[in-house]
Design a protein around this motif. Sequence first.
Motif, PDB file in Angstrom:
ATOM      1  N   GLY A  16       1.988 -89.220 -20.831  1.00 48.10           N
ATOM      2  CA  GLY A  16       2.301 -88.876 -22.210  1.00 48.10           C
ATOM      3  C   GLY A  16       1.554 -89.682 -23.238  1.00 48.10           C
ATOM      4  N   ASP A  17       2.298 -90.222 -24.215  1.00 46.75           N
ATOM      5  CA  ASP A  17       1.695 -90.952 -25.336  1.00 46.75           C
ATOM      6  C   ASP A  17       0.913 -92.155 -24.833  1.00 46.75           C
ATOM      7  OD1 ASP A  17       3.131 -89.179 -26.938  1.00 46.75           O
ATOM      8  OD2 ASP A  17       4.830 -90.554 -27.109  1.00 46.75           O
ATOM      9  N   MET A  18      -0.092 -92.542 -25.599  1.00 44.11           N
ATOM     10  CA  MET A  18      -0.869 -93.721 -25.243  1.00 44.11           C
ATOM     11  C   MET A  18      -0.175 -94.996 -25.714  1.00 44.11           C
ATOM     12  SD  MET A  18      -4.027 -93.619 -28.008  1.00 44.11           S
ATOM     13  CE  MET A  18      -4.688 -95.212 -27.496  1.00 44.11           C
ATOM     14  N   VAL A  19      -0.372 -96.074 -24.989  1.00 43.07           N
ATOM     15  CA  VAL A  19       0.036 -97.393 -25.459  1.00 43.07           C
ATOM     16  C   VAL A  19      -0.984 -97.789 -26.517  1.00 43.07           C
ATOM     17  CG1 VAL A  19       0.346 -99.810 -24.816  1.00 43.07           C
ATOM     18  CG2 VAL A  19       1.064 -97.998 -23.246  1.00 43.07           C
ATOM     19  N   ASN A  20      -0.534 -97.910 -27.773  1.00 41.99           N
ATOM     20  CA  ASN A  20      -1.523 -98.126 -28.834  1.00 41.99           C
ATOM     21  C   ASN A  20      -1.290 -99.364 -29.695  1.00 41.99           C
ATOM     22  OD1 ASN A  20       0.694 -97.049 -30.182  1.00 41.99           O
ATOM     23  ND2 ASN A  20      -0.381 -95.244 -30.967  1.00 41.99           N
ATOM     24  N   PHE A  21      -0.296-100.175 -29.338  1.00 43.14           N
ATOM     25  CA  PHE A  21      -0.173-101.450 -30.051  1.00 43.14           C
ATOM     26  C   PHE A  21       0.575-102.465 -29.194  1.00 43.14           C
ATOM     27  CE2 PHE A  21       3.791 -99.380 -31.138  1.00 43.14           C
ATOM     28  CZ  PHE A  21       4.729-100.397 -31.297  1.00 43.14           C
ATOM     29  N   VAL A  22       0.383-103.733 -29.514  1.00 40.90           N
ATOM     30  CA  VAL A  22       1.020-104.845 -28.814  1.00 40.90           C
ATOM     31  C   VAL A  22       1.560-105.805 -29.866  1.00 40.90           C
ATOM     32  CG1 VAL A  22       0.589-106.891 -27.389  1.00 40.90           C
ATOM     33  CG2 VAL A  22      -0.392-104.689 -26.731  1.00 40.90           C
ATOM     34  N   LEU A  23       2.774-106.294 -29.658  1.00 43.59           N
ATOM     35  CA  LEU A  23       3.358-107.310 -30.530  1.00 43.59           C
ATOM     36  C   LEU A  23       3.598-108.578 -29.709  1.00 43.59           C
ATOM     37  CD1 LEU A  23       6.112-105.197 -32.364  1.00 43.59           C
ATOM     38  CD2 LEU A  23       3.826-105.742 -33.189  1.00 43.59           C
ATOM     39  N   ILE A  24       3.419-109.730 -30.328  1.00 42.08           N
ATOM     40  CA  ILE A  24       3.674-111.000 -29.655  1.00 42.08           C
ATOM     41  C   ILE A  24       4.681-111.787 -30.474  1.00 42.08           C
ATOM     42  CG2 ILE A  24       2.669-113.165 -28.859  1.00 42.08           C
ATOM     43  CD1 ILE A  24       0.028-111.667 -28.500  1.00 42.08           C
ATOM     44  N   GLY A  25       5.811-112.096 -29.860  1.00 34.60           N
ATOM     45  CA  GLY A  25       6.876-112.833 -30.534  1.00 34.60           C
ATOM     46  C   GLY A  25       8.161-112.688 -29.768  1.00 34.60           C
ATOM     47  N   THR A  26       9.133-113.513 -30.092  1.00 32.26           N
ATOM     48  CA  THR A  26      10.434-113.415 -29.434  1.00 32.26           C
ATOM     49  C   THR A  26      11.117-112.116 -29.833  1.00 32.26           C
ATOM     50  OG1 THR A  26      11.662-114.471 -31.227  1.00 32.26           O
ATOM     51  CG2 THR A  26      10.665-115.931 -29.559  1.00 32.26           C
ATOM     52  N   GLU A  27      12.138-111.744 -29.059  1.00 31.37           N
ATOM     53  CA  GLU A  27      12.886-110.539 -29.385  1.00 31.37           C
ATOM     54  C   GLU A  27      13.478-110.637 -30.785  1.00 31.37           C
ATOM     55  OE1 GLU A  27      16.907-108.296 -27.755  1.00 31.37           O
ATOM     56  OE2 GLU A  27      15.473-109.095 -26.299  1.00 31.37           O
ATOM     57  N   GLN A  28      14.006-111.801 -31.149  1.00 31.57           N
ATOM     58  CA  GLN A  28      14.592-111.985 -32.473  1.00 31.57           C
ATOM     59  C   GLN A  28      13.528-111.877 -33.555  1.00 31.57           C
ATOM     60  OE1 GLN A  28      17.881-112.285 -33.450  1.00 31.57           O
ATOM     61  NE2 GLN A  28      16.921-112.007 -35.455  1.00 31.57           N
ATOM     62  N   GLN A  29      12.351-112.479 -33.325  1.00 34.17           N
ATOM     63  CA  GLN A  29      11.267-112.390 -34.308  1.00 34.17           C
ATOM     64  C   GLN A  29      10.823-110.945 -34.516  1.00 34.17           C
ATOM     65  OE1 GLN A  29       8.509-115.102 -32.391  1.00 34.17           O
ATOM     66  NE2 GLN A  29       8.785-116.631 -34.014  1.00 34.17           N
ATOM     67  N   VAL A  30      10.664-110.231 -33.416  1.00 41.00           N
ATOM     68  CA  VAL A  30      10.207-108.841 -33.490  1.00 41.00           C
ATOM     69  C   VAL A  30      11.236-107.975 -34.208  1.00 41.00           C
ATOM     70  CG1 VAL A  30       9.737-106.782 -32.094  1.00 41.00           C
ATOM     71  CG2 VAL A  30       8.655-108.956 -31.515  1.00 41.00           C
ATOM     72  N   GLN A  31      12.502-108.107 -33.834  1.00 41.24           N
ATOM     73  CA  GLN A  31      13.529-107.287 -34.457  1.00 41.24           C
ATOM     74  C   GLN A  31      13.698-107.610 -35.942  1.00 41.24           C
ATOM     75  OE1 GLN A  31      17.008-107.764 -31.916  1.00 41.24           O
ATOM     76  NE2 GLN A  31      16.434-105.966 -30.722  1.00 41.24           N
ATOM     77  N   SER A  32      13.636-108.891 -36.295  1.00 38.96           N
ATOM     78  CA  SER A  32      13.760-109.284 -37.702  1.00 38.96           C
ATOM     79  C   SER A  32      12.585-108.766 -38.524  1.00 38.96           C
ATOM     80  CB  SER A  32      13.848-110.812 -37.816  1.00 38.96           C
ATOM     81  OG  SER A  32      15.022-111.299 -37.209  1.00 38.96           O
ATOM     82  N   ALA A  33      11.382-108.842 -37.938  1.00 38.13           N
ATOM     83  CA  ALA A  33      10.191-108.365 -38.637  1.00 38.13           C
ATOM     84  C   ALA A  33      10.254-106.856 -38.864  1.00 38.13           C
ATOM     85  CB  ALA A  33       8.938-108.729 -37.845  1.00 38.13           C
ATOM     86  N   LEU A  34      10.678-106.114 -37.849  1.00 37.43           N
ATOM     87  CA  LEU A  34      10.760-104.659 -37.974  1.00 37.43           C
ATOM     88  C   LEU A  34      11.831-104.258 -38.977  1.00 37.43           C
ATOM     89  CD1 LEU A  34      10.322-103.718 -34.222  1.00 37.43           C
ATOM     90  CD2 LEU A  34       8.692-103.277 -36.072  1.00 37.43           C
ATOM     91  N   GLU A  35      12.937-104.975 -38.994  1.00 35.13           N
ATOM     92  CA  GLU A  35      13.986-104.691 -39.975  1.00 35.13           C
ATOM     93  C   GLU A  35      13.476-104.941 -41.393  1.00 35.13           C
ATOM     94  OE1 GLU A  35      18.548-106.103 -41.127  1.00 35.13           O
ATOM     95  OE2 GLU A  35      17.585-106.852 -39.301  1.00 35.13           O
ATOM     96  N   ALA A  36      12.724-106.037 -41.575  1.00 38.82           N
ATOM     97  CA  ALA A  36      12.164-106.330 -42.896  1.00 38.82           C
ATOM     98  C   ALA A  36      11.150-105.282 -43.320  1.00 38.82           C
ATOM     99  CB  ALA A  36      11.510-107.713 -42.876  1.00 38.82           C
ATOM    100  N   ALA A  37      10.492-104.662 -42.334  1.00 41.35           N
ATOM    101  CA  ALA A  37       9.503-103.623 -42.618  1.00 41.35           C
ATOM    102  C   ALA A  37      10.131-102.243 -42.705  1.00 41.35           C
ATOM    103  CB  ALA A  37       8.421-103.642 -41.541  1.00 41.35           C
ATOM    104  N   THR A  38      11.465-102.192 -42.801  1.00 37.54           N
ATOM    105  CA  THR A  38      12.275-100.978 -42.987  1.00 37.54           C
ATOM    106  C   THR A  38      12.207-100.014 -41.814  1.00 37.54           C
ATOM    107  OG1 THR A  38      10.613 -99.680 -44.227  1.00 37.54           O
ATOM    108  CG2 THR A  38      12.027-101.173 -45.506  1.00 37.54           C
ATOM    109  N   TRP A  39      12.022-100.533 -40.609  1.00 43.69           N
ATOM    110  CA  TRP A  39      12.147 -99.704 -39.415  1.00 43.69           C
ATOM    111  C   TRP A  39      13.610 -99.719 -38.959  1.00 43.69           C
ATOM    112  CZ3 TRP A  39       8.459 -96.573 -37.437  1.00 43.69           C
ATOM    113  CH2 TRP A  39       7.151 -96.777 -37.877  1.00 43.69           C
ATOM    114  N   HIS A  40      14.097 -98.574 -38.495  1.00 41.78           N
ATOM    115  CA  HIS A  40      15.491 -98.424 -38.087  1.00 41.78           C
ATOM    116  C   HIS A  40      15.571 -98.309 -36.564  1.00 41.78           C
ATOM    117  CE1 HIS A  40      16.598 -97.640 -42.287  1.00 41.78           C
ATOM    118  NE2 HIS A  40      15.488 -96.934 -42.331  1.00 41.78           N
ATOM    119  N   LEU A  41      16.449 -99.088 -35.962  1.00 40.20           N
ATOM    120  CA  LEU A  41      16.658 -99.036 -34.520  1.00 40.20           C
ATOM    121  C   LEU A  41      17.351 -97.725 -34.167  1.00 40.20           C
ATOM    122  CD1 LEU A  41      16.283-100.798 -31.963  1.00 40.20           C
ATOM    123  CD2 LEU A  41      18.606-101.648 -32.338  1.00 40.20           C
ATOM    124  N   ALA A  42      16.749 -96.957 -33.282  1.00 39.06           N
ATOM    125  CA  ALA A  42      17.284 -95.636 -32.930  1.00 39.06           C
ATOM    126  C   ALA A  42      18.539 -95.765 -32.069  1.00 39.06           C
ATOM    127  CB  ALA A  42      16.234 -94.829 -32.186  1.00 39.06           C
TER     128      ALA A  42
END
Length: 241
Positions: free
Chosen positions: A71-97
């Motif tokens: 299916g879809d391609m793997v097109n990005f990689v993030l490096i950071g702790t789970e808390q860092q990643v989740q906090s960053a995505l929340e600040a960037a207005t992404w919503h957890l499905a």
Amino acid sequence: AAQTWLSGQFGTGTSTSAVGSTALPGTSTTPTTTAAGTALLKISDTALDATLRKSIDGLPRRVHDRFNNQGDMVNFVLIGTEQQVQSALEAATWHLADRDDKLAILNAIDQTYQNKDYLAMPMSTLFLFDRPQDFGYEEADPYAVVATRHHFRLWKAPFTWNGQTVWAGAGTHDIGFEKDQRNGNVTHKIDPAVDGERDNIGATLQKAGKTKTINYYLPPDPVQDAKNATGGGYHSDGRLL
């Protein structure tokens, strides 16, 4: 939502992405651009670490469904702790499905009762490293979330870099509906120019001030022309962000 759906069916729509950000430490002052010429990302002048490049080279290029349809391609990689990643995505207005359909219905009712928009619609399960996604995130207009949404799935990689957690992601932009080639049912149609969603993810994080550095990397045997698990075609320059 109707306009978006129609443009998706007849190919009249254009890829849209979040725009711009201020310069961040360790990034180039020259932004990259989309095909439409919209400034998006400020990319680091420093090449990726050789060890990290080797680990990324070993990543599966694509995700798959439960029937092992690629299916879809793997097109990005993030490096950071789970808390860092989740906090960053929340600040960037992404919503957890939401993960559960029944729970999603209850949440939607609750959000409506509170006069809030429901933006956590569940997404299908796809697999990488022989397991389902750890998280799904989406970004959508509340009135168009059924027809159009920016979204991605995220998996914790089976390796670390400099002691830090690595996350592999696959992002696409839903722009309407089409026939699922596996079973004839209706499914979401993605924008075939998938690099736009890859860059949108990076741009939202950078705009929120949550990135230390951003790079592109072209792995061996890149995905440049393929189909997702439901039969929809897509194309890419093959780079991971």
